[in-house]
Design an enzyme around this catalytic site. Structure first.
Site, PDB file in Angstrom:
ATOM      1  N   LYS A   1      35.143  46.779  25.260  1.00 32.19           N
ATOM      2  CA  LYS A   1      36.018  47.853  24.795  1.00 32.19           C
ATOM      3  C   LYS A   1      35.283  48.862  23.913  1.00 32.19           C
ATOM      4  O   LYS A   1      35.685  50.013  23.828  1.00 32.19           O
ATOM      5  CB  LYS A   1      37.239  47.275  24.096  1.00 32.19           C
ATOM      6  CG  LYS A   1      38.139  46.574  25.107  1.00 32.19           C
ATOM      7  CD  LYS A   1      39.451  46.099  24.548  1.00 32.19           C
ATOM      8  CE  LYS A   1      40.332  45.551  25.656  1.00 32.19           C
ATOM      9  NZ  LYS A   1      39.819  44.289  26.229  1.00 32.19           N
TER      10      LYS A   1
HETATM   11  C1  LIG Z   1      40.183  43.795  27.451  1.00 33.53           C
HETATM   12  C2  LIG Z   1      39.287  42.758  28.053  1.00 33.53           C
HETATM   13  C3  LIG Z   1      39.324  42.443  29.433  1.00 33.53           C
HETATM   14  C4  LIG Z   1      40.334  43.060  30.388  1.00 33.53           C
HETATM   15  O1  LIG Z   1      40.100  44.412  30.634  1.00 33.53           O
HETATM   16  P1  LIG Z   1      41.231  45.334  31.298  1.00 33.53           P
HETATM   17  O2  LIG Z   1      40.742  46.715  31.182  1.00 33.53           O
HETATM   18  O3  LIG Z   1      42.488  45.096  30.475  1.00 33.53           O
HETATM   19  O4  LIG Z   1      41.431  44.870  32.703  1.00 33.53           O
HETATM   20  C5  LIG Z   1      38.406  41.514  29.926  1.00 33.53           C
HETATM   21  N1  LIG Z   1      37.520  40.906  29.110  1.00 33.53           N
HETATM   22  C6  LIG Z   1      37.452  41.174  27.786  1.00 33.53           C
HETATM   23  C7  LIG Z   1      36.462  40.448  26.958  1.00 33.53           C
HETATM   24  C8  LIG Z   1      38.320  42.114  27.210  1.00 33.53           C
HETATM   25  O5  LIG Z   1      38.248  42.360  25.886  1.00 33.53           O
END
Ligand SMILES: *Cc1c(COP(=O)(O)O)cnc(C)c1O
Length: 486
Positions: free
Chosen positions: A124
């Site tokens: 993120k």
């Molecule tokens: C947020 C997250 C995901 C999922 O991503 P999306 O964009 O919601 O599909 C997968 N792995 C981790 C470690 C995350 O923080």
């Protein structure tokens, strides 16, 4: 470039106009009027660019109302080796999202693309760090301020706080369930000492936090007066920032544009893989986009059957890949819009049905809502799911075979990727977090702790700054008002 709502009832806007918002006023999600196309000559030229320069080339096709010199400065401030410094030993941090080859055998390559080398050790940061700089830039231009209010069970909240800390014109009020996050996640968030970051530990569970956010968002008078905004995963700028690393992964894994690459993406809200869909629509030669889910398999069910069925809370499981524990996939509407040939009236009807009946069916069977499931393959989508036992086995196996420790979400990805290997096509698994964040499962799989990047050695011991509160909407409003002075 203008942006339209998937539901077709909101005026078109430019990039800066949708930057600070979430949903369109008609309840839809924003998408560009058309996807900019990338030529083979551009791809060739981009193969040698730095990550920041590549981000500039891609973003300038979408953010056409931001002066190019400003955009260039923003991406160069964001995508630096100093921000993305937590690379695995032997990988080149200067690559920002370095590739790590796990296996090369019979024309099959299985590769990790590290997206979690940023300050909170999860992917993120890739988008959120840019968002912090874009927000600060846009607010300064309007001489405005913004108070970001959200709830987190871990990854999103910390990524938002690390992106917004110290930014002019921005405060962050983040609710989290008191004593329910891992010690590492708690320390990451609560050890921030920046005066514009406010951690509120709510005596309740994550759903209580989310209900408080909804209640505050529904009070329009309060929301406007306090200049409340969000940074959730439907934000368009977050999605578009993620498009860049698909280009980067493709270009780093290939030497010519004749070569095809597939991506497997650990998926929850469909934000990450939606960016892959957009990259493919722009002309990036992606073969397959494989959505990997955990036990919360809303997306796997759709990509196997054409039925989209959101889950009730009792059917939403707490798993050891918790950032994928979702009951519905909030960005999925963007893909369905394209799948329906951008028919916003039909799209709006289907998503109304999600509200009233909990889902829709595009399988083409008698009584279904349409037969577009037959077109899914044209968009390259495949899927698979993984369980806790699969995660533990995969972490153990990847460690034994390649000497690499992966986190639980990435393990879901590797498990599913192995089910979709095609001879001659490189498979890139997006690494969405570093294992240190989910140490409990690493310990279960390997019998020892995950390695921590330098600087995280003893974060649990740092002084923490947070405010404990009952799950009480009036109290949180008073707290916000008391700290914004508005
Ligand atoms: C947020 C997250 C995901 C999922 O991503 P999306 O964009 O919601 O599909 C997968 N792995 C981790 C470690 C995350 O923080």
């Amino acid at each position: 470039m203008q942006y339209i709502s998937t539901r077709g009832q909101a005026p078109a806007q430019n990039f800066s106009q949708i930057l600070l918002g979430g949903l369109a006023p008609d309840g839809g999600l924003y998408l560009p009027v058309e996807y900019p196309q990338v030529s083979g000559a551009e791809l060739d030229a981009w193969r040698k660019l730095s990550y920041a320069d590549l981000a500039f080339e891609i973003l300038k096709k979408f953010a056409t109302d931001i002066p190019e010199a400003d955009l260039k400065a923003l991406v160069h401030r964001t995508y630096t080796p100093a921000v993305y410094c937590n690379a695995r030993k032997g990988d080149d941090a200067a690559q920002i999202t370095p590739l790590h080859v796990l296996e090369e055998k019979d024309g099959n390559k299985l590769v990790l693309q590290a997206l979690s080398n940023g300050p909170t050790l999860a992917f993120k940061d890739m988008a959120m760090q840019l968002l912090g700089n874009l927000f600060e830039y846009a607010l300064a231009k309007q001489n405005a301020e913004l108070n970001i209010f959200g709830a987190t069970s871990g990854d999103t909240g910390s990524a938002a706080e690390y992106a917004m800390r110290g930014k002019k014109g921005i405060r962050v009020f983040m609710l989290s369930p008191h004593k329910k996050m891992s010690a590492f996640q708690t320390a990451q968030m609560f050890s921030l000492q920046d005066p514009n970051i406010f951690n509120i530990a709510v005596e309740g569970v994550f759903d209580d936090c989310q209900d408080m956010v909804k209640a505050v968002s529904n009070d329009l008078e309060f929301k406007n007066r306090q200049k409340i905004g969000t940074v959730n995963s439907i934000n368009w700028a977050r999605v578009v920032a993620q498009v860049v690393y698909y280009f980067r992964g493709y270009l780093a894994a290939t030497t010519s544009n004749e070569q095809k690459v597939s991506f497997t993406v650990p998926s929850g809200n469909f934000g990450n893989i939606c960016a892959g869909h957009i990259a493919r629509m722009m002309g990036l030669p992606i073969d397959k986009l494989v959505a990997a889910t955990n036990e919360n398999d809303v997306l796997d069910e759709f990509f196997r059957t054409g039925v989209y069925r959101v889950r009730k809370s009792a059917e939403t499981y707490h798993t050891s890949s918790p950032s994928m524990d979702i009951s519905k996939a909030s960005n999925f509407e963007r893909f369905v819009f394209d799948l329906l040939g951008r028919d916003s009236a039909r799209l709006a009807a289907l998503f109304r049905k999600v509200e009233t009946e909990g889902g829709f069916d595009l399988s083409g069977k008698p009584g279904s809502d349409g037969d577009e499931f037959r077109k899914v393959a044209q968009y390259g989508f495949l899927s698979g799911k993984s369980t806790h036992a699969d995660r533990v086995d995969t972490i153990r196996d990847v460690h034994a075979k390649y000497g690499v420790t992966i986190d639980t979400h990435t393990a879901d990805g590797v498990k599913v990727a192995r089910e979709h290997l095609t001879p001659g096509v490189t498979m890139i698994v997006l690494e969405t977090a570093l294992p240190a964040k989910f140490n409990e499962t690493i310990r279960e799989a390997l019998g020892r702790d995950a390695e921590r990047p330098a600087g995280f050695g003893n974060i649990e011991a740092l002084p923490q700054r947070f405010h404990v509160m009952k799950a009480d909407v009036a109290q949180v409003k008073q707290y916000i008002a008391g700290h914004t002075g508005l």
